[in-house]
Write an enzyme that holds these catalytic residues in place. Structure first.
Site, mmCIF file in Angstrom:
data_model
loop_
_atom_site.group_PDB
_atom_site.id
_atom_site.type_symbol
_atom_site.label_atom_id
_atom_site.label_comp_id
_atom_site.label_asym_id
_atom_site.label_seq_id
_atom_site.Cartn_x
_atom_site.Cartn_y
_atom_site.Cartn_z
ATOM 1 N N SER A 290 1.016 -1.263 0.036
ATOM 2 C CA SER A 290 0.143 0.156 -0.112
ATOM 3 C C SER A 290 0.931 1.249 0.048
ATOM 4 O O SER A 290 2.063 1.172 0.133
ATOM 5 C CB SER A 290 -0.886 -0.114 1.451
ATOM 6 O OG SER A 290 -0.253 0.745 2.307
ATOM 7 N N ASP A 291 0.322 2.532 -0.204
ATOM 8 C CA ASP A 291 0.980 3.520 -0.088
ATOM 9 C C ASP A 291 0.917 4.027 1.332
ATOM 10 O O ASP A 291 0.130 3.333 2.032
ATOM 11 C CB ASP A 291 0.436 4.723 -1.173
ATOM 12 C CG ASP A 291 1.607 5.700 -1.310
ATOM 13 O OD1 ASP A 291 1.606 6.595 -2.343
ATOM 14 O OD2 ASP A 291 2.510 5.782 -0.421
ATOM 15 N N TRP A 292 1.503 5.123 1.731
ATOM 16 C CA TRP A 292 1.657 5.293 3.248
ATOM 17 C C TRP A 292 0.208 5.809 3.525
ATOM 18 O O TRP A 292 -0.195 6.779 3.458
ATOM 19 C CB TRP A 292 2.521 6.696 3.082
ATOM 20 C CG TRP A 292 2.791 7.137 4.650
ATOM 21 C CD1 TRP A 292 1.843 7.550 5.466
ATOM 22 C CD2 TRP A 292 4.025 7.199 5.516
ATOM 23 N NE1 TRP A 292 2.674 7.800 6.757
ATOM 24 C CE2 TRP A 292 3.786 7.513 6.646
ATOM 25 C CE3 TRP A 292 5.280 6.976 4.956
ATOM 26 C CZ2 TRP A 292 4.705 7.665 7.746
ATOM 27 C CZ3 TRP A 292 6.336 6.598 6.061
ATOM 28 C CH2 TRP A 292 5.991 7.236 7.176
ATOM 29 N N ALA A 293 -0.040 4.709 4.449
ATOM 30 C CA ALA A 293 -1.480 4.670 5.220
ATOM 31 C C ALA A 293 -2.744 4.929 4.196
ATOM 32 O O ALA A 293 -3.648 5.529 4.441
ATOM 33 C CB ALA A 293 -1.655 6.164 6.157
#
Ligand code: GLC
Length: 752
Positions: A290-293
């Site tokens: 995933s990307d950051w959060a």
């Protein structure tokens, strides 16, 4: 039992030697080893592999007691962390790896990721600049050197290349990509993946790469970062996805999903993107991060109720590893135990992650990237700095050169150099310079010093109001005109003026979209004020996106697009200014005349009213022309090239041969990117007025001619419909070849 397991783990680890790794990889036995490890992992340990944390502390320093970092540290010790990002430097990586290997039950090594986007300590030009070189060998080599340095610093995985196509210069992350074209973007994606991963991922100087961000992140509404994306499936298949597929063809080991929603579904929860297309249609064997959060943000998207719902939606959709949402580590166990998430989903994700760790050789030797001697020898290695200089020179685009003001005579005297960016040793490093050191770029002034001391430098007005730092908005000076008078006086007395203007290094990149994309601050006023007293101006642009420099194009005799060229910036710019390098770059992205034209790109559809019929009723603006300031593929040279004799050999309708003669009619040698475009004139979906389908970068001596040939097959002539079917339809195809997307010779053939 525990002792027996420990012994069995030691045996598994002992089994792996680099030779074994190679053999295992070829015979697919890595999968068997993965399965045997999976068989002894608890659910909690499996979930741990799917959890990635960033480091907020210096692992060789104390953990802030009772802080969030303490929780992360404890999770590492209990095997709940499979990956870390933002930990680099051999000492730091070893310190964290020792916890994972020595203090957890199974000793599974952590994989360390970092945004090595365009270099590590030695910084290469920003990706958009490198893309302007159209030189795949050079681009691959730049990524290779970046991997050598980053791996020497303990990094085994980069979150690059960013392969998001974009047609919107307002979007700050255009600096990080390869521009607006899927064909060029695909070639560049392959080059970068091959550069990072090398020919053997088990070697200590190769790192896993990541194709990001799946998908559509470069098409945010209004050019605003993180904004919604709504595109047809035909645009998705024909424009946005090809560089991802090209990355898979280059065996990329991971794919990162995106912050944006695509047609109403947040990318991190998109089963369509991550499972239907990536893992099923394309049979992707690596893992999705995933990307950051980006998982957590599905709550703000209005798509997930809470973090538990985030975990359910993400993992079922195919997001294998969770960066910084804490969704998996806090809720997956409960979701599996309740039967909401089936164990095979978890096993598939963990298998993909472990496979990459085995391929990297981390089980064979968890400390293989932790060689202090290598780190000392390879960081800032002279070969890397030399490669960065060559890449920087190849990235420069000559936009204008009236009366051959450039190149400057090396005996040129009485030069005025004006602009804060001329002395700036940080902005040339660009926005994604996480592994670099401050003020390590060669400035323009330092580059000039190698050619002449007969110049007077005046900064002019301040560019930024205060010292800025990475995560803040850059506070550009809009009011303090102090410095104007000195600049004007100096310009008045000079024979030639070099003005270095553009964007601060933190005005492009993530979170840095701009609604106005002219010269920021007081720079336009400064340029016009200097022009009033001296028209002999060379404008050196230093920027991370196309800018609407329309006034400059109308008035300034010579304009060099130098982007943000990295560690060797000033040396490359000076070499071009004084003619030791003849610029051959071509724009990978259209330059608009005004922000109102955006999105503006060359491969647009015709529309039903493409031209005026002496009425107002056609597709145009009443206050702006349709044409761009500079088109895709545009770039001049200190010499000139002539194109002639465009011809086709259609004997074999499955492989149409295209021939053209290119001659250097100037008096210096130079590089030229010969570009091939096609147009499918009538099709079952409207097709672009032209599409890049080939290019060849050639080098010609004065007077030299070369016949350049291309071949057009179904691979170049087809397109995807909205159902994702690839169609090659019979009918008339126009073929165009030229020095840029607008200036072309044209012919046609009938595809049977
Ligand atoms: C950022 C970026 C992504 C990057 C990641 C880790 O927000 O969107 O490209 O790799 O977080 O730094």
């Amino acid at each position: 039992m525990k002792k027996l397991m420990l012994v069995s783990v030691v045996i598994i680890t002992m089994l792996f030697t680099s030779q074994m790794n190679e053999i295992l990889a070829q015979s697919g036995a890595i999968d068997k080893k993965v399965d045997s490890l999976l068989a002894i992992m608890t659910l909690e340990e499996k979930i741990g592999q799917m959890n990635q944390y960033s480091s907020f502390w210096n692992p060789t320093g104390p953990i802030p007691e009772g802080s969030n970092e303490q929780m992360r540290y404890n999770h590492i010790k209990s095997g709940l962390v499979g990956s870390m990002l933002n930990v680099y430097g051999v000492e730091n990586v070893r310190a964290v790896q020792e916890i994972a290997v020595n203090e957890t039950r199974l000793g599974i090594p952590i994989i360390f990721g970092l945004d090595v986007v365009h270099g590590h300590r030695t910084v290469f030009p920003i990706p958009l600049a490198e893309s302007a070189s159209w030189d795949m060998e050079a681009i691959e080599s730049a990524a290779r050197y970046a991997a050598v340095e980053a791996s020497a610093a303990g990094v085994n995985w980069t979150f690059a290349p960013m392969v998001d196509i974009s047609r919107d210069a307002r979007w700050g992350r255009v600096m990080e990509g390869a521009g607006e074209d899927p064909y060029l973007g695909s070639k560049i994606a392959m080059a970068r993946v091959k550069g990072f991963q090398g020919d053997d991922l088990s070697k200590p100087n190769t790192i896993a790469a990541t194709a990001k961000h799946l998908a559509g992140y470069g098409f945010p509404e209004a050019g605003k970062d993180y904004n919604s994306v709504d595109v047809s499936h035909s645009i998705l298949y024909n424009v946005i996805l090809p560089p991802f597929k090209a990355s898979l063809d280059a065996d990329v080991k991971s794919v990162m999903n995106a912050f944006n929603s695509l047609n109403g579904v947040p990318a991190t929860a998109s089963h369509f993107l991550q499972r239907d297309i990536l893992k099923e249609d394309w049979d992707f064997q690596g893992f999705v991060l995933s990307d950051w959060a980006s998982g957590l943000e599905m709550i703000d998207h209005g798509y997930a109720r809470d973090l538990k719902h985030v975990a359910e939606l993400s993992v079922i959709a195919g997001s294998d590893m969770d960066m910084e949402s804490l969704a998996y580590v806090q809720h997956l166990e409960e979701l599996v135990e309740s039967g909401t998430v089936e164990m095979h989903i978890i096993d598939d994700a963990v298998r993909r992650i472990l496979r990459v760790k085995y391929e990297l050789g981390l089980f064979e030797d968890p400390y293989k990237y932790c060689d202090l001697q290598r780190e000392k020898e390879l960081i800032y290695h002279p070969d890397h700095l030399e490669a960065a200089l060559e890449m920087a020179k190849k990235s420069i685009v000559l936009l204008k050169n009236n009366n051959d003001l450039l190149p400057l005579n090396k005996k040129q005297q009485n030069i005025a150099v004006i602009g804060a960016l001329a002395a700036d040793k940080n902005s040339p490093l660009g926005n994604w310079r996480i592994g670099s050191e401050d003020s390590t770029a060669i400035s323009v002034l330092e580059g000039l010093d190698k050619y002449t001391n007969d110049y007077k430098y005046v900064k002019g007005p301040d560019f930024v109001m205060e010292e800025t730092f990475f995560h803040s908005h850059v506070n550009i000076n809009q009011t303090d005109t102090n410095g104007f008078a000195e600049a004007i006086q100096t310009a008045k007395n000079a024979e030639v003026v070099i003005m270095v203007l553009g964007e601060h290094g933190f005005q492009t990149g993530e979170g840095r979209s701009r609604a106005h994309i002219g010269l920021p601050g007081l720079q336009q006023e400064l340029l016009e004020a200097v022009y009033e007293v001296n028209q002999n101006i060379v404008l050196v642009l230093m920027n991370g996106r196309p800018l609407t420099i329309t006034w400059a194009d109308e008035h300034i005799p010579s304009i060099l697009e130098t982007w943000q060229l990295g560690s060797q910036s000033g040396n490359a710019i000076a070499a071009v200014l004084f003619g030791d390098y003849n610029p051959g770059g071509k724009l990978p992205m259209t330059f608009p005349r005004s922000v109102g034209q955006i999105p503006i790109y060359y491969n647009h559809f015709s529309t039903g009213r493409p031209v005026s019929h002496n009425s107002v009723f056609w597709s145009h603006y009443t206050d702006e022309t349709n044409s761009p300031l500079y088109p895709f593929g545009y770039g001049l040279s200190y010499t000139e090239f002539e194109y002639a004799n465009l011809s086709l050999d259609t004997t074999n309708n499955e492989a149409i041969k295209v021939m053209v003669d290119v001659t250097n009619v100037g008096d210096v040698a130079g590089e030229e990117v010969v570009q091939l475009y096609i147009q499918d004139e009538v099709a079952s979906l409207v097709r672009p007025v032209k599409e890049l389908k080939g290019f060849d970068k050639i080098n010609l001596r004065p007077g030299e001619s070369k016949e350049v040939t291309f071949t057009l097959t179904d691979q170049e002539l087809g397109f995807y419909n909205n159902e994702g079917e690839y169609l090659v339809e019979p009918g008339k195809f126009n073929v165009m070849v030229g020095t840029n997307s607008a200036d072309v010779l044209k012919t046609s053939f009938i595809k049977k």
